[in-house]
Enzyme design. Sequence first.
Site, mmCIF file in Angstrom:
data_model
loop_
_atom_site.group_PDB
_atom_site.id
_atom_site.type_symbol
_atom_site.label_atom_id
_atom_site.label_comp_id
_atom_site.label_asym_id
_atom_site.label_seq_id
_atom_site.Cartn_x
_atom_site.Cartn_y
_atom_site.Cartn_z
ATOM 1 N N HIS A 99 0.777 -1.586 0.218
ATOM 2 C CA HIS A 99 0.163 0.364 -0.010
ATOM 3 C C HIS A 99 1.188 1.134 -0.043
ATOM 4 C CE1 HIS A 99 -3.416 2.570 1.030
ATOM 5 N NE2 HIS A 99 -2.639 3.170 1.762
ATOM 6 N N GLU A 100 1.779 0.896 0.743
ATOM 7 C CA GLU A 100 3.011 2.351 0.485
ATOM 8 C C GLU A 100 3.511 2.114 -0.464
ATOM 9 O OE1 GLU A 100 2.293 4.977 3.316
ATOM 10 O OE2 GLU A 100 0.656 3.465 4.457
ATOM 11 N N HIS A 103 1.597 4.197 -2.776
ATOM 12 C CA HIS A 103 1.926 5.521 -2.852
ATOM 13 C C HIS A 103 2.479 6.359 -3.306
ATOM 14 C CE1 HIS A 103 -1.596 6.765 -0.391
ATOM 15 N NE2 HIS A 103 -1.217 5.885 1.130
ATOM 16 N N HIS A 107 2.795 9.390 -7.354
ATOM 17 C CA HIS A 107 3.159 10.406 -6.755
ATOM 18 C C HIS A 107 4.340 10.336 -7.939
ATOM 19 C CE1 HIS A 107 7.239 12.652 -5.003
ATOM 20 N NE2 HIS A 107 6.660 13.791 -5.106
#
Length: 227
Positions: A99-100, A103, A107
């Site tokens: 999940h991270e 991100h 980005h």
Amino acid sequence: MFYYDSTFVILIPAILLSLYAQAKIQSTYSRYSREYSLSGLTGAEAARRILDYNGLYDVAIEMIPGNLTDHYDPRDRVLRLSQGVFHSSSIAAIGVAAHEAGHALQHNRGYAPLIFRNALVPVANIGSNLSWVLILLGIFLSSAGLINLGILLFTAVVLFQVITLPVEFNASSRALNQLDNYNILYKEELYKAKKVLSAAALTYVAATLMAISQLLRLIVLTRDSRD
């Protein structure tokens, strides 16, 4: 002797959802932290694989203290994983790490809601720290201008929470796709990872409802003062 605030009822649904969401993420994460992936990859290794497969070799992965303190820092381009996620090969750890990494993919590809949310961070921080001060000061001084400014600043906090929802849902969707496409988790494992990420997403829904409820309560509480 006691002051009864009838506006508190506005917060009750958000409070109940927040309590449920916290219990849900704790129980779900705990359950799948005890089930380990067939790949044997740790959370850090799974995240590194996702980043590298997408050409993000320059995004570092660091371990940080705490429980579920995992996050991606777009300023330093660093993915920070809690110790339990970094070293664990559990389905829960891999889901959170992916999940991270999602991100980081957002980005890198200029995902508009993420850019908007990052731009709101300074204003939202100011709003969360100063809105109540301005409102209380406005009530004390009978200044509608200060009250309105406080409410405007708190509206930025609400907007930040609202825009966080698509950012988090999209990061989870990207994570599951990456875990599937690169065979990091298998079918049944993916289902379990999705349950972990869905439970985590519910905490963001609860936070958004709480922020909206607080804004409504502020408007009701200060309505007479602004008239």
